[in-house]
Structure formats: structure tokens, C-alpha cells
Motif scaffolding. Structure first.
Motif, PDB file in Angstrom:
ATOM      1  N   THR A 195       0.840  -1.200   0.000  1.00 38.31           N
ATOM      2  CA  THR A 195       0.000   0.000   0.000  1.00 38.31           C
ATOM      3  C   THR A 195       0.874   1.248   0.000  1.00 38.31           C
ATOM      4  O   THR A 195       1.974   1.253   0.547  1.00 38.31           O
ATOM      5  CB  THR A 195      -0.933   0.033   1.223  1.00 38.31           C
ATOM      6  OG1 THR A 195      -0.144   0.079   2.421  1.00 38.31           O
ATOM      7  CG2 THR A 195      -1.826  -1.206   1.264  1.00 38.31           C
ATOM      8  N   GLU A 196       0.359   2.290  -0.630  1.00 38.48           N
ATOM      9  CA  GLU A 196       1.083   3.567  -0.705  1.00 38.48           C
ATOM     10  C   GLU A 196       0.063   4.697  -0.658  1.00 38.48           C
ATOM     11  O   GLU A 196      -0.844   4.751  -1.484  1.00 38.48           O
ATOM     12  CB  GLU A 196       1.885   3.636  -2.006  1.00 38.48           C
ATOM     13  CG  GLU A 196       2.646   4.927  -2.206  1.00 38.48           C
ATOM     14  CD  GLU A 196       3.316   4.989  -3.568  1.00 38.48           C
ATOM     15  OE1 GLU A 196       4.009   5.985  -3.826  1.00 38.48           O
ATOM     16  OE2 GLU A 196       3.115   4.067  -4.391  1.00 38.48           O
ATOM     17  N   THR A 197       0.193   5.584   0.308  1.00 36.75           N
ATOM     18  CA  THR A 197      -0.709   6.727   0.409  1.00 36.75           C
ATOM     19  C   THR A 197      -0.222   7.824  -0.525  1.00 36.75           C
ATOM     20  O   THR A 197       0.893   8.322  -0.388  1.00 36.75           O
ATOM     21  CB  THR A 197      -0.774   7.255   1.849  1.00 36.75           C
ATOM     22  OG1 THR A 197      -1.230   6.205   2.709  1.00 36.75           O
ATOM     23  CG2 THR A 197      -1.726   8.431   1.950  1.00 36.75           C
ATOM     24  N   SER A 256     -10.517  13.268   2.783  1.00 39.89           N
ATOM     25  CA  SER A 256     -10.311  12.560   1.519  1.00 39.89           C
ATOM     26  C   SER A 256      -8.945  11.898   1.550  1.00 39.89           C
ATOM     27  O   SER A 256      -8.010  12.417   2.175  1.00 39.89           O
ATOM     28  CB  SER A 256     -10.429  13.498   0.318  1.00 39.89           C
ATOM     29  OG  SER A 256      -9.376  14.442   0.318  1.00 39.89           O
ATOM     30  N   VAL A 257      -8.837  10.774   0.858  1.00 39.03           N
ATOM     31  CA  VAL A 257      -7.566  10.058   0.801  1.00 39.03           C
ATOM     32  C   VAL A 257      -7.520   9.257  -0.488  1.00 39.03           C
ATOM     33  O   VAL A 257      -8.550   8.775  -0.976  1.00 39.03           O
ATOM     34  CB  VAL A 257      -7.391   9.122   2.020  1.00 39.03           C
ATOM     35  CG1 VAL A 257      -8.467   8.039   2.041  1.00 39.03           C
ATOM     36  CG2 VAL A 257      -6.001   8.497   2.046  1.00 39.03           C
ATOM     37  N   THR A 258      -6.332   9.156  -1.055  1.00 32.32           N
ATOM     38  CA  THR A 258      -6.101   8.292  -2.212  1.00 32.32           C
ATOM     39  C   THR A 258      -4.929   7.381  -1.894  1.00 32.32           C
ATOM     40  O   THR A 258      -3.839   7.859  -1.540  1.00 32.32           O
ATOM     41  CB  THR A 258      -5.773   9.109  -3.474  1.00 32.32           C
ATOM     42  OG1 THR A 258      -6.846  10.012  -3.749  1.00 32.32           O
ATOM     43  CG2 THR A 258      -5.582   8.192  -4.676  1.00 32.32           C
ATOM     44  N   VAL A 259      -5.144   6.076  -1.996  1.00 32.78           N
ATOM     45  CA  VAL A 259      -4.081   5.112  -1.730  1.00 32.78           C
ATOM     46  C   VAL A 259      -3.929   4.190  -2.934  1.00 32.78           C
ATOM     47  O   VAL A 259      -4.905   3.888  -3.624  1.00 32.78           O
ATOM     48  CB  VAL A 259      -4.347   4.274  -0.457  1.00 32.78           C
ATOM     49  CG1 VAL A 259      -4.332   5.145   0.777  1.00 32.78           C
ATOM     50  CG2 VAL A 259      -5.666   3.528  -0.567  1.00 32.78           C
ATOM     51  N   ALA A 260      -2.705   3.755  -3.175  1.00 33.49           N
ATOM     52  CA  ALA A 260      -2.425   2.765  -4.216  1.00 33.49           C
ATOM     53  C   ALA A 260      -2.303   1.401  -3.550  1.00 33.49           C
ATOM     54  O   ALA A 260      -1.626   1.262  -2.533  1.00 33.49           O
ATOM     55  CB  ALA A 260      -1.141   3.118  -4.954  1.00 33.49           C
ATOM     56  N   LEU A 261      -2.964   0.417  -4.116  1.00 30.48           N
ATOM     57  CA  LEU A 261      -2.875  -0.969  -3.638  1.00 30.48           C
ATOM     58  C   LEU A 261      -2.222  -1.774  -4.748  1.00 30.48           C
ATOM     59  O   LEU A 261      -2.718  -1.822  -5.869  1.00 30.48           O
ATOM     60  CB  LEU A 261      -4.267  -1.523  -3.315  1.00 30.48           C
ATOM     61  CG  LEU A 261      -5.091  -0.708  -2.318  1.00 30.48           C
ATOM     62  CD1 LEU A 261      -6.460  -1.331  -2.121  1.00 30.48           C
ATOM     63  CD2 LEU A 261      -4.376  -0.593  -0.985  1.00 30.48           C
ATOM     64  N   LYS A 262      -1.116  -2.428  -4.397  1.00 34.55           N
ATOM     65  CA  LYS A 262      -0.279  -3.038  -5.429  1.00 34.55           C
ATOM     66  C   LYS A 262      -0.155  -4.536  -5.233  1.00 34.55           C
ATOM     67  O   LYS A 262       0.173  -4.998  -4.147  1.00 34.55           O
ATOM     68  CB  LYS A 262       1.125  -2.421  -5.408  1.00 34.55           C
ATOM     69  CG  LYS A 262       1.151  -0.945  -5.655  1.00 34.55           C
ATOM     70  CD  LYS A 262       2.574  -0.425  -5.636  1.00 34.55           C
ATOM     71  CE  LYS A 262       2.611   1.076  -5.838  1.00 34.55           C
ATOM     72  NZ  LYS A 262       3.985   1.604  -5.821  1.00 34.55           N
ATOM     73  N   GLY A 263      -0.438  -5.216  -6.267  1.00 32.18           N
ATOM     74  CA  GLY A 263      -0.178  -6.536  -6.724  1.00 32.18           C
ATOM     75  C   GLY A 263      -0.136  -7.726  -5.838  1.00 32.18           C
ATOM     76  O   GLY A 263      -0.366  -7.669  -4.690  1.00 32.18           O
ATOM     77  N   ASN A 313       0.701  15.485  -0.116  1.00 33.31           N
ATOM     78  CA  ASN A 313       1.110  14.552   0.938  1.00 33.31           C
ATOM     79  C   ASN A 313       2.622  14.510   1.134  1.00 33.31           C
ATOM     80  O   ASN A 313       3.112  14.293   2.237  1.00 33.31           O
ATOM     81  CB  ASN A 313       0.586  13.151   0.613  1.00 33.31           C
ATOM     82  CG  ASN A 313       0.480  12.273   1.844  1.00 33.31           C
ATOM     83  OD1 ASN A 313      -0.096  12.678   2.834  1.00 33.31           O
ATOM     84  ND2 ASN A 313       1.047  11.082   1.777  1.00 33.31           N
ATOM     85  N   GLU A 314       3.365  14.699   0.033  1.00 31.64           N
ATOM     86  CA  GLU A 314       4.824  14.612   0.101  1.00 31.64           C
ATOM     87  C   GLU A 314       5.424  15.993   0.359  1.00 31.64           C
ATOM     88  O   GLU A 314       4.818  17.024   0.079  1.00 31.64           O
ATOM     89  CB  GLU A 314       5.370  14.039  -1.213  1.00 31.64           C
ATOM     90  CG  GLU A 314       4.800  12.683  -1.593  1.00 31.64           C
ATOM     91  CD  GLU A 314       5.188  11.595  -0.623  1.00 31.64           C
ATOM     92  OE1 GLU A 314       6.205  11.757   0.072  1.00 31.64           O
ATOM     93  OE2 GLU A 314       4.478  10.568  -0.553  1.00 31.64           O
ATOM     94  N   LYS A 315       6.636  16.027   0.886  1.00 31.04           N
ATOM     95  CA  LYS A 315       7.321  17.294   1.148  1.00 31.04           C
ATOM     96  C   LYS A 315       7.932  17.887  -0.118  1.00 31.04           C
ATOM     97  O   LYS A 315       8.187  19.078  -0.182  1.00 31.04           O
ATOM     98  CB  LYS A 315       8.410  17.080   2.201  1.00 31.04           C
ATOM     99  CG  LYS A 315       7.857  16.701   3.570  1.00 31.04           C
ATOM    100  CD  LYS A 315       8.977  16.528   4.580  1.00 31.04           C
ATOM    101  CE  LYS A 315       8.421  16.166   5.955  1.00 31.04           C
ATOM    102  NZ  LYS A 315       9.486  15.975   6.957  1.00 31.04           N
TER     103      LYS A 315
END
Length: 361
Positions: free
Chosen positions: A139-141, A154-161, A259-261
Motif C-alpha cells: 500500500t502507498e498513500t 479525503s484520501v487516495t491510496v495505491a494498492l499493489k499486486g 502529501n509529500e514534502k
């Protein structure tokens, strides 16, 4: 059915020949597309091989049973195995979702219900993250906006393989494609002092994650703005313009990430989300089935458009699309989603089988 199988076996052999030719790898997009189709057909080849072997074994067992009744039980077992393998082969012939092998971008957004809705959105996020953990997915936010009480606006996450702990080779999209829609909760909010049950809602959107070869973005079609990120109560406020907002001019789609700096990292995350949204739109226009599936997902986070209800007082979860009800809400929120997801996938499979049989008839 077996005429269709023979056609697919011939296609598999031709793809194998093409992949063995070094020339195809000069075009990575073509090589990847051919490789995906080859891997897809490999399932049909394996299932047909198993069915063919079971058929030969059954024929031999029946011949032996004619001479020695002791083989009758073995013949009966093989007949059952052959029937099961034939059914699997039939299911593999069903038209596949073009996104079946993709990873997922999962968006959760608070809706009606104020702070309680944001808290529920946070519960849904944890539920999906726990489910991903159980299936061995990474998982990656990509982007998140929190509420004042620690919920999720709100949130978007990547779910991988396909992780090593996964119970099957099913991808995140294959398992989660029917999770999109309005999820309704009935419970006593932490903000309620008189103990009354309230109803609120959160929206879930499931997007197949697009790759660079799926969607081509041109710089002239993008307007990129930068701004300072912010958080609840003044927390996580950057002193530099690291947040990024990308507007896709032809469609008007806007994606923001903070989300990132790093501004560069936020830009890359925003582009990933944008590609996935554009892929979904393109496939809606090209495929009526995909359009119908998307329309079943969240349009507005309105309680009347619910696909699922989470009732805390009764520990009950109900999916309104297939009439699934279970009284293990606490376990579901801890990531045990296979029951309700399985009910949705089974219903979809029955519908597609019926459509295939009707077209054949």
C-alpha cells in the motif's frame, strides 16, 4: 464451448511464437500488450490440459471398471473432477474485464454527516488497508486530507499486486472493482452526547491504476499550479510551495496532491491519479459494460445512493446490490472482507454466465 477453446489455444501458440521473436521487444508497448494476452491465455491452456488429462484418465478408469468393479469408485471420482474442470474452463471463456490484471487507486471521501462522516471514512480506509495486509498487497498513500478529530476528509491510496501472502493470483482490481459507491454508517457518533444513533455516509471510488503506456499525457494539455500545503489546526503546514494541482484542460479534471514534502513527488503522485481517471473515462466511452460499472460507483456522497450499510448497534453489514447480510461487522472492519466481496463477485459471474448462455442460445 470447445470450438472456442481451440481458437484460444491457436491464439496462444501464435503469441508464443511472436514473443520468441526478438524484434517484438523493440516496441515495449506492443511486447507488454502481447505478453499480457499470452499470460491471460495461459490460464485457458492450463485448464484445458488438466481437463484433457482428467478425460483420458476417466476413459481408462471406465474401461477397467467394466472388467473389475473395484475401479467403479475411481471412475466416479474422475467424472466429478472432469465436470469441475469443465466448469472452470467455461468460466475462463467469459469476457474478461480489461483491467483485471491491474493495481488499484482507491479513493475514500467523507460525505454527509460532518465530522462523523470523516471518522467513518477513516474507518473505511483502515478496513481496506487491513484487507490489503491480509492479502499480501503493498500500500502507498498518495494524498490525504485529515479532519480536526483525526478522521479523513479525503484520501487516495495505491494498492499493489500479488503479494507472497496472497491466497490467490487475483489482483487488487479483480477483488475490489465492486467496492465503489456510497457506504452508509449507522451508529452513535463520538460527537453525540445524548447517545442517539446517526446516519452518515462516505464515498469510495475504485480506479484501475493506469501505466504510462495506457494513457499519454501531453504538456500542452496540462495546467500545473503549486501552492503551500496545509493541515488541520495549522499542522503540517509547509513553508514552501510543495503542493501541486494539475488541471487536465481537455476534460477539466483537477487533481491535487500535498502529501509529500517534495513538489516533484507530489507532481508524480498527481499524474498517477490523473492517468487512472483518464483511463477510466476512456474505457467508459469505449465499453458499455465499463460505463455501467462506473455509474454504479459514487456520483454524489448522498445517503440515498448507498451500496452498503454498516450498522454498529446490530453488528450488521448489508450490501444492497446483492442482498448480502452478515452480523460480523467488527470482523469486516478489521479487514475480513472476503465474504461480502465474494458475494459480489459470484453475482457478477452468474450474470455473465447467463448472458453467455443466452447469446449462445
Amino acid at each position: 464451448m470447445f470450438e472456442a477453446v481451440e481458437t484460444l489455444l491457436a491464439e496462444h501458440a501464435e503469441l508464443e511464437r511472436r514473443l520468441a521473436d526478438p524484434a517484438i521487444h523493440a516496441d515495449q508497448a506492443t511486447a507488454r500488450r502481447v505478453g499480457r494476452r499470452y499470460a491471460e491465455l495461459q490460464r485457458v491452456v492450463a485448464a484445458h490440459g488438466a481437463w484433457h488429462k482428467a478425460s483420458e484418465d476417466l476413459t481408462a478408469a471406465r474401461e477397467l471398471a467394466d472388467e473389475d468393479p473395484a475401479f467403479a469408485e475411481e471412475a466416479e471420482r474422475l467424472a466429478e473432477e472432469q465436470a469441475q474442470l469443465e466448469e472452470r474452463l467455461r468460466l475462463l471463456l467469459l469476457p474478461r474485464d480489461p483491467n483485471e490484471d491491474k493495481n488499484v487507486l482507491l479513493e475514500v471521501k467523507a460525505g454527509e454527516g460532518g465530522e462523523e462522516s470523516a471518522l467513518f471514512a477513516g474507518d473505511l480506509l483502515r478496513m481496506y488497508l487491513r484487507y490489503a495486509e491480509r492479502r499480501g498487497w503493498k500500500t502507498e498513500t498518495l494524498d490525504v486530507a485529515e479532519s480536526d478529530l483525526g478522521g479523513i476528509k479525503s484520501v487516495t491510496v495505491a494498492l499493489k499486486g500479488k503479494g507472497a501472502a496472497a491466497e490467490s493470483d487475483e489482483t487488487p482490481y479483480a477483488r475490489l472493482k465492486f467496492e465503489g459507491g456510497v457506504h452508509r454508517v449507522q451508529r452513535v457518533p463520538v460527537t453525540e452526547s445524548q447517545g442517539r444513533i446517526h446516519t452518515s455516509a462516505a464515498g469510495v471510488l475504485v480506479l484501475p491504476e493506469a501505466e504510462d503506456v495506457d494513457v499519454e499525457l501531453e504538456e500542452k494539455d496540462l495546467r500545473i499550479d503549486v501552492f503551500r500545503s496545509s493541515g488541520p489546526g495549522g499542522q503540517s503546514v509547509n513553508t514552501t510551495d510543495s503542493a501541486v494541482r494539475i488541471t487536465h484542460l481537455p476534460t477539466g479534471i483537477v487533481v491535487s496532491c500535498q502529501n509529500e514534502k517534495s513538489q516533484l513527488q507530489n507532481k508524480e503522485q498527481a499524474l498517477r491519479i490523473l492517468r487512472s481517471r483518464l483511463l477510466a473515462i476512456a474505457q467508459e466511452q469505449a465499453d458499455k459494460e465499463v460505463a455501467a460499472a462506473r455509474r454504479s460507483q459514487v456520483r454524489t456522497v448522498d445517503r440515498s445512493e448507498r451500496v452498503r450499510t454498516y450498522n454498529f448497534p446490530q453488528n450488521r453489514i448489508t450490501d444492497h446490490r446483492v442482498g448480502y447480510t452478515a452480523y460480523n461487522l467488527d470482523q469486516v472492519l478489521d479487514g475480513e472482507l472476503d465474504g461480502v466481496i465474494g458475494a459480489l463477485l459470484d453475482a457478477d459471474q452468474r450474470e455473465r454466465l447467463a448472458a453467455l448462455e443466452n447469446s449462445a442460445g
